[in-house]
Structures are given as C-alpha cells and as structure tokens.
Design an enzyme around this catalytic site. Structure first.
Site, PDB file in Angstrom:
ATOM      1  N   ASP B  14       0.843   0.179   2.164  1.00 40.11           N
ATOM      2  CA  ASP B  14       0.476   1.232   1.213  1.00 40.11           C
ATOM      3  C   ASP B  14       0.588   0.744  -0.226  1.00 40.11           C
ATOM      4  O   ASP B  14      -0.181   1.159  -1.101  1.00 40.11           O
ATOM      5  CB  ASP B  14       1.379   2.450   1.449  1.00 40.11           C
ATOM      6  CG  ASP B  14       0.772   3.742   0.922  1.00 40.11           C
ATOM      7  OD1 ASP B  14      -0.335   3.698   0.365  1.00 40.11           O
ATOM      8  OD2 ASP B  14       1.409   4.801   1.064  1.00 40.11           O
ATOM      9  N   CYS B 242      -1.916   6.215  -6.441  1.00 41.56           N
ATOM     10  CA  CYS B 242      -3.342   6.290  -6.748  1.00 41.56           C
ATOM     11  C   CYS B 242      -3.691   5.435  -7.959  1.00 41.56           C
ATOM     12  O   CYS B 242      -3.162   5.644  -9.043  1.00 41.56           O
ATOM     13  CB  CYS B 242      -3.695   7.741  -7.021  1.00 41.56           C
ATOM     14  SG  CYS B 242      -5.436   7.944  -7.367  1.00 41.56           S
TER      15      CYS B 242
END
Lengths: 308, 308
Positions: B14, B242
């Site tokens: 991630d 993000c």
C-alpha cells in the site's frame, strides 16, 4: 438527544506560550472572535505570569476584557500562584486553572517547589476565593500535570494522581483537569486513571488535556469519553507542545477533535468547517509556526453531517 | 495473559503502490528483513497487477520468494482478479487479499465493474482455490473497501457493507478485512460496523485497515479493539494514502500502532524501538517521500514497557 461535549480552545494560552514572536493583540482578538463565531464557548485566553517570563502574555488584561464581551463565552486563564489568581478574579475571569503536578520531580523542575507546597498554595487560593464577598464566585480548575507520565520520573503512580486529585477536590476545585503534559498517555492508561478519578470526583466535572506528541491524542479522547469526560482541551492547528523536541506536535487539534466528536454524534455546538477557516486565519497571523492536524489540510469527509 | 494482536505491515504494497520511483529490490528485501527482525510476522509484500499499470511491483515474484525464506513470516499479497490470485497460489503465497467495494460507484471507478461482478469474481476465485488438489490451502482475505464512506457516494450504508461481507463469507473467505479506504471513519461508526460484522463473521477473524487521513486512525483502532478485532494493517512511517491529496497522510504508522498497542498491554510481539530503526532505513531508501507518524520523530516515552 446527543450528549453534549465542551471543546475548550487553549491555543491562545498553551499554543502561544512557547511562541517567542509576539502575536499582535488585534490578531489574538481576531482569533478569539472567529473561534467564538465557529461555536466555541470555552476558551483559555492567557496566562497570568510575570511579563518578564513570558512577554507573549503582556496583553492578558486586554484579551480578558475582549473575551468578556462575547456574551456566551466562558473565558478561562492559567495562573501559577495566588497573585495570578487574584489578578484574574479582579478582572472578572469566571474560571481560573491552577496546576499541580502528580510528579514531584516535574513540579520541582517547573515551579521550584514540591507537589505538597503547590497543593498548599491551591488551598490558600481556594480560601481567598471563598472569602471574596459580593462578587461572582470564580470557578477553580484543579489541573493535574504529568497525570499519565513524566519525562523525569517515567511512570507516575495512579496513587500519586489520586492524592493530588483528592486534595484539589477537598480544597474546593470546581473541575478536575487531567493533563498528559508530555504525551505519554495511551488509551488503556487513560481509561484506568479517569475511571479512578471519576469515583473521587462524583458530580465535579472532569476534563482532559491531551497532547498529541505520540499520535495517540484522539485515541485517548475515545477512552476518556467512555469514562464520562465531557470537556476536552485542544488548540487550533495543534499549536503548543514542547519547543525543545524537534518534530513534536502539540495539543490535539481543535478542528480534528470537533470533526471526530461531531461525526461520533456528540453535540459540541462547534462547526468544524468554521474551525478550518479559523486555522487559516491563525496560519496567516503566525506564518512561521508549524501547523498540525489533519482536516485543515484535507477537509471534511463528504459523508460528514453535523450532529445537531 | 495479555491478548495477542497481529500487526500486518502493508507498506511494501500500500505504501509503495503510489510511489512512482522504483525502489530497488534489495531495499525492499532489506526493509522486509528488518521488519521481520523487529518482530513483524505478517506482511503484505506486493500486488499481482500487470507491470504496465504499476511498474513498482515488477519484482513481486522475487519479493515473495524472499519473504517465504523467513521461517515465521506469513507473507500476503493483493490480487485484483483470478489471474493475480492464480499467480500468487503458484508462488506459494499463503494469504491473498481480494478487494470488493461496499460502494458500487467506487468499485466502478476502481475496477470498471459493479460490486456484484467483483463478488462473482471472488466466488470464482474461491472455487478455483478450493479445487486445487495436493497443495497447501491458500487463505483468502475478503477485503471490503469504502467500508466507512466513499469519496463519490459519501455515506455508505451498513447494509451495503453487510451484503458484501456475507457474500465473501459464504464464498469461503478466511478473514474479513474492513478498509477505511478514504479515511472517513470515526470511532462510533467503526464500532457500529464492526459489531455488526462480528455477528456475521463468527469464528472467521476480522481485520481493520485504517488510513489516518483525518487523524482518527488510532482512535478507530481503539473502537475496533473493543469489537474484538485483533489484526491491524499499518505501514511504516504511515506510507500510502492518496497521491492526489496534498497534505493527506496515508495508513496508520506501524511504529505508532505498535507503541500504542504494547503500551495498552496487548502482546504484538513487535519491538517499537526496532520499528523506529526500520523507519530510518526506509527513509534513507526513499529520501524524497514524506514520512508520517510520531514516535519516529520523538521516540518512546520514558514510561514505556514492552507488554511481554
């Protein structure tokens, strides 16, 4: 009906006290007014310390005078001793915070006397407060520093915290404020300590003052909520903390706290979006000071709804 | 006896998936080895996506091969479809994560098909997995993205989450992972959703994947712990999140999570001080990537004691 939670902004005191550069009084007043407009109804606006120690608070009287014009605001102030408390009472400050450390070493380092002498001073203060005739009764917040640990002593025994709390209560404290002065708290410890203090405090409200030094600030809020705490200190943009620790963040950020509490369904009366704008105002006024917190950078979730 | 909690490091997947600059395989291996040395026993090491989409994972097979040499490590990997899962099974990855979004709009935006088609794919995957003879049974983690809200839809109904969870369970998921993909969760919502999912999951373990976008990551961990969750995803230095949101932090930081859990008395088997050193290693390997988290900057409290 949602539970009410009071968010007490302490940036004007805890945030500013470590900022060397003097913030012009008009900016402090603008900050105070804007937080009030965003819904904040308790605010610690200054500290009554000698100007030679902290010149930042040389305009304390003006700040208090302005804060008292905001009809629904309860301003509070920190006072290190009876002299400071007397000054605050004369100015009509409705709530004054006096701090005693649960760590004797920290108390020595901070105010050059043992915890027992600070408790003695608190009793003197309460007695002077009680003796004032014909005046509005000033509320005394009995603050306990190093509740969750101390940079000198490490662990602080719950018994030491309870001793200070019981003395503050028996002297006449109107609120017990437990402070994680150095950011050592974790949710399990917070739960342990607050549930003990709750038994002693009874109807006297408890409040929590968490620093976010190790990222656990809001997690500690969750634990304190479970123990019945409904008053939380915080500072806009997370101002505050320790000037000597690079990378150390300060208080929990008011805007993040308001977002979390409202999202959880608590009624704070505060508009987190309004606080994001206050944060921008403070950022313009203090361009060289690092700002912390999250929603100030990323905004509120699209899913967010104000609790009331 | 303290409760055991598993911390699953997901930074290699991630964290790295949004970093354009290729991290040399030897650094990924060094990172993996060092986290293992600090006590981490579950690690998501890559994603089985086509190299043309995410070149960062072009060395996925090598990472898996290395991770499988660490005797007590359970490596896992993300796979977007049956093809990816088949590749993972062939490589001997013991746990593979497949994600379905509780938000139909997000599922469309992410994988260009509705949630129902992703559930259909999950059933196909489980069926292929079940049909493999003579091999170690690969565990499937059924991941639910946008569990706590969606940047497109805003609120996501608990009923939508429950529908996905029930389908994943009935298809044969070995773990249910609820992800706060966009950082909208608050502790009250986390408690509501996990307590519902717990009823459906029964003996199947639940895990939580929280982003710290709005500062509530560790607070959400506290709420999830109360619902019985004992597996948490996190990434060293809070990598991830993000790339298009300036200021947005990523996952909860592994080192802060380990510190909080150990301080609370949970046994994670992980040494937070060791993780601070891993963070320094990753920082040297990725000098241009912002690092988050707190104890990496300020260190552990003097009061800290490892739970076991």
């Amino acid at each position: 009906m949602p539970d009410n939670v009071v968010i007490r902004e302490v940036g004007l005191r805890d945030g500013l006290q470590i900022i060397k550069e003097f913030m012009p009084t008009e900016h402090k007043i603008g900050w105070c007014q804007r937080e009030y407009d965003a819904g904040i109804r308790e605010m610690e606006v200054c500290s009554f310390v000698p100007v030679k120690y902290i010149p930042q608070f040389s305009d304390a009287d003006e700040l208090v005078a302005f804060a008292l014009t905001l009809s629904e605001l309860t301003p509070s102030a920190l006072a290190p001793n009876l002299k400071g408390v007397a000054r605050g009472m004369d100015l009509g400050v409705p709530k004054i915070t006096c701090i005693v450390s649960a760590s004797d070493s920290f108390n020595h380092a901070n105010v050059k006397r043992p915890t027992e002498e600070s408790l003695e001073e608190f009793r003197r203060i309460a007695s002077v407060r009680d003796g004032r005739k014909g005046k509005e009764r000033t509320k005394l917040i009995g603050g306990v520093s190093c509740t969750f640990g101390c940079t000198i002593e490490g662990r602080v025994a719950v018994a030491s915290v309870m001793h200070v709390v019981e003395e503050l209560l028996s002297a006449g404290a109107d609120e017990i404020a437990l402070a994680d002065t150095v950011g050592y708290g974790d949710p399990a410890l917070v739960r342990n300590v607050f549930s003990e203090v709750a038994k002693a405090a009874g109807d006297i409200p408890m409040s929590a003052h968490f620093h976010n030094t190790r990222g656990t600030g809001l997690a500690n809020v969750v634990a304190a909520l479970e123990c019945g705490v409904r008053i939380f200190d915080s500072s806009i943009a997370g101002l505050g903390g320790c000037p000597n620790s690079p990378g150390a963040t300060g208080n929990i950020a008011t805007e993040d706290l308001a977002f979390m509490l409202e999202a959880m369904g608590f009624d704070t009366g505060v508009d987190p979006q309004g606080l994001i704008e206050v944060r921008q105002y403070v950022k313009r006024a203090l361009p060289n000071i690092p700002m912390f917190g999250h929603i100030g950078d990323v905004g509120l979730p699209k899913s967010f709804r104000q609790s009331v």
